[in-house]
Structures are given as structure tokens and as C-alpha cells.
Design a protein around this motif. Sequence first.
Motif, PDB file in Angstrom:
ATOM      1  N   PHE A  68     144.522  -7.380  44.737  1.00 25.49           N
ATOM      2  CA  PHE A  68     143.336  -7.704  45.517  1.00 25.49           C
ATOM      3  C   PHE A  68     142.569  -8.935  44.853  1.00 25.49           C
ATOM      4  O   PHE A  68     142.439  -9.528  45.730  1.00 25.49           O
ATOM      5  CB  PHE A  68     142.409  -6.275  45.815  1.00 25.49           C
ATOM      6  N   PRO A  69     142.131  -8.706  43.727  1.00 30.88           N
ATOM      7  CA  PRO A  69     141.352 -10.037  43.174  1.00 30.88           C
ATOM      8  C   PRO A  69     142.554 -11.268  43.284  1.00 30.88           C
ATOM      9  O   PRO A  69     141.768 -12.194  43.387  1.00 30.88           O
ATOM     10  CB  PRO A  69     141.108  -9.522  41.734  1.00 30.88           C
ATOM     11  N   GLU A  71     142.183 -12.536  46.773  1.00 33.07           N
ATOM     12  CA  GLU A  71     140.907 -13.002  46.800  1.00 33.07           C
ATOM     13  C   GLU A  71     140.780 -14.517  46.231  1.00 33.07           C
ATOM     14  O   GLU A  71     140.203 -15.232  46.700  1.00 33.07           O
ATOM     15  CB  GLU A  71     139.807 -12.062  46.276  1.00 33.07           C
ATOM     16  N   HIS A 128     142.545 -17.086  48.212  1.00 35.89           N
ATOM     17  CA  HIS A 128     141.815 -17.301  49.384  1.00 35.89           C
ATOM     18  C   HIS A 128     140.653 -18.306  49.168  1.00 35.89           C
ATOM     19  O   HIS A 128     140.409 -19.174  49.578  1.00 35.89           O
ATOM     20  CB  HIS A 128     141.249 -15.796  49.874  1.00 35.89           C
ATOM     21  N   THR A 172     146.418 -15.517  53.078  1.00 41.82           N
ATOM     22  CA  THR A 172     145.587 -14.447  52.177  1.00 41.82           C
ATOM     23  C   THR A 172     144.378 -13.676  52.816  1.00 41.82           C
ATOM     24  O   THR A 172     144.062 -12.554  52.500  1.00 41.82           O
ATOM     25  CB  THR A 172     145.105 -15.234  51.051  1.00 41.82           C
ATOM     26  N   LEU A 221     143.687  -9.919  53.019  1.00 42.18           N
ATOM     27  CA  LEU A 221     142.251  -9.128  52.707  1.00 42.18           C
ATOM     28  C   LEU A 221     141.751  -8.402  53.840  1.00 42.18           C
ATOM     29  O   LEU A 221     141.252  -7.431  53.549  1.00 42.18           O
ATOM     30  CB  LEU A 221     141.130 -10.275  52.467  1.00 42.18           C
ATOM     31  N   ARG A 232     131.374 -15.075  53.042  1.00 43.14           N
ATOM     32  CA  ARG A 232     130.843 -14.549  51.973  1.00 43.14           C
ATOM     33  C   ARG A 232     129.913 -13.385  51.972  1.00 43.14           C
ATOM     34  O   ARG A 232     129.812 -12.818  51.164  1.00 43.14           O
ATOM     35  CB  ARG A 232     130.138 -15.790  51.474  1.00 43.14           C
ATOM     36  N   ARG A 239     136.150 -14.868  40.526  1.00 41.48           N
ATOM     37  CA  ARG A 239     136.524 -13.794  41.737  1.00 41.48           C
ATOM     38  C   ARG A 239     137.001 -12.464  40.855  1.00 41.48           C
ATOM     39  O   ARG A 239     136.683 -11.442  41.291  1.00 41.48           O
ATOM     40  CB  ARG A 239     137.633 -14.342  42.416  1.00 41.48           C
TER      41      ARG A 239
END
Lengths: 166, 158
Positions: free
Chosen positions: A26-27, A30, A33, A82, A86, A157, B153
Motif C-alpha cells: 500500500f505505501p 502511494e 502515485h 497507481t 489505491l 490529499r 509517504r
Amino acid sequence: MSFIEIAQVLYDSNIGTALRESVYAFPIVEGSHLIGLAFSVGLILLIDLRLAGLFLRKVPVADLLQPLRPWLLGGFALTISTGILLFVAEAAKVIIIPVFPLKILAITLAGINALWFEFKWARRTSEWDEAPVIPNAVRFAGLASLGLWGVVVICGRLIPYLGGGL
Amino acid sequence: MTSLELFSALQANPISNFIGHQNHLFGAVAQLFHITGLILVLTSVLVVSLRLLGLGLVRQTVPQLVQATSRFVWVGIALLTVSGLVIFLPAAAHYDPNPIFWLKFELLALALVLHVTLYRKVTQSEEAPRPIVAKGTAFLALSLWFGIAFAGRFIGFY
């Protein structure tokens, strides 16, 4: 089937669940992205600023558009792919946040604006690039792009802040 | 004084307290400024680095691109610093045990040192740098800045 039901199916899918529960995936998605954003929105920002007369004013627009196009499009490929991942991972939670449809709307409008600019103006830069003043319609396309992508980034965001349990 | 004691003291000061007691959207606004600053810095470094690699805006010279983007870099760094402090201060002690937090700032220190030394020398000299030096600098700058973004992140996931 409603959007909310589709989102629930994606959320419950194997890939959605795996992404959401993975410590690293997941990170990493991110982070990718975010890096994609520097190529896509970042490079388009430079072109928008050029169209608005605020960046490399003496350089012909064609000299920016043509060499940056593959990097920019590559950036969008990374950002969008990406982004889809997400979304799949958090679909059921994201679909109910009001800024999400606003983000999608702004992306659509920015895309239409970019296509209009590409086919109406960018394919025949020689007709207006040498003029001392950039045509108003081109300047407008640049400012619209700047504003719309700004909305996209802001909405994106804000998603984790307005989504409660994200 | 350990870093934890320092961070705890920072967190306890009135300014950090004031920030910490704002609505949680205050933090979201700080994040908006943070990402704006990051896009400005990353894109500027990207355009210059691509050019050093012989890619992207090859019809412009390197000093031309550095000059055109330098205000974006400094505005970006200013936005990142102020918004970063707003994010960091109210939860300073909470970041201390996070290894990714420390990694991010080690990478940032390296990136800033590179920026005012080799990067500046390579991008502002009148004569063209040796290709290997130009490409190495571009590769290092891109790796460090992208690494900083990535680490940023990751902080929230540890």
C-alpha cells in the motif's frame, strides 16, 4: 448495480483486500502515485505556466510540448494506474466521500481541456507560437489546466482527512 | 540530551501546543502546502536532471533550465519547511522512534548538500561538465529527492 455496490465488490476483491492489508504494497503504491504526480501534474504545470507567460517566456511552446510529451504521458500512466489500485484498496470508504466525485469531475474536465488544447492548438503551434502575444484561448487553456489540476491534487490529499477511518 | 528529550521539549512548547489544538483540517491544509512544495521541488529537479541525462528539454541549456526553475525550488523548499514544521511540532515525540522519519531527514540532508555542491557546480558552470559527472549528478539528485518523497509517504505507516 450502483456505484456504491461496485465499490464494495472492488473493496472485497482479493486484490483490494491484499493491497489494503499489506504492510509494504500500500505505501509503495502511494509513493509511486506521488512520484507519478511530479511527472504528470508537475510537468503539465510547467507547460501551463509557459502558456500563462510565467515560465521560459522566450522559448517557443512547441519546444516544451514536444520533448516533454512522452514524460508527461508516462507520468499520467503511472499516476492513473497507481490511483486505480489505491481506489480498489479503499473503494468502499472512498466512494462515499464528497471530494472523491469532485476529484473525478476535475480530472475529466482537465482531460477534456487537455484534449481540446492538443487537437485545436498543440498540433499547429507554428500558426501562433511566433506571435508576440499568446492567443487568449491558449492562455485560458493553460490557466484552466492549472486550476483544475490544483483541485485534483487538493481533493486527493483531503481524501484521508474526510474519510474517517481511512 | 537525547533526541527524544529534544522532541518532547519541542512538542511541549506553546507554539506546538497551539498548532496541536487546532481543528484536524488545519493539519490537512498543512499537508496541501506540503504536497504543493514537493511538486515544485520534484518537478524542477526532474526537468534539470533529465536535461543532464540528455533527455527532456534538450533544446535548452542546463543553466537556462536551472535559472528558470530556481524560484520554484526555493518557493517549494520554503513551503515544505513551514508546512513540515506545522505537521511535525504538535507530534514531535511521536516521530522520534520512527526509523523512516530519520531516514527521510538523512536523505534530505544528503540532497541539500548535493544541491549546493556538485549539483550547483555541474548545473551552473559555463563549460559543459563531463558527461559521466553530469549523469551521475542527475541520477543522485533524482534518487535522493524521489527517496525523500517515498520515505515521507512511508512515515505514517510505521
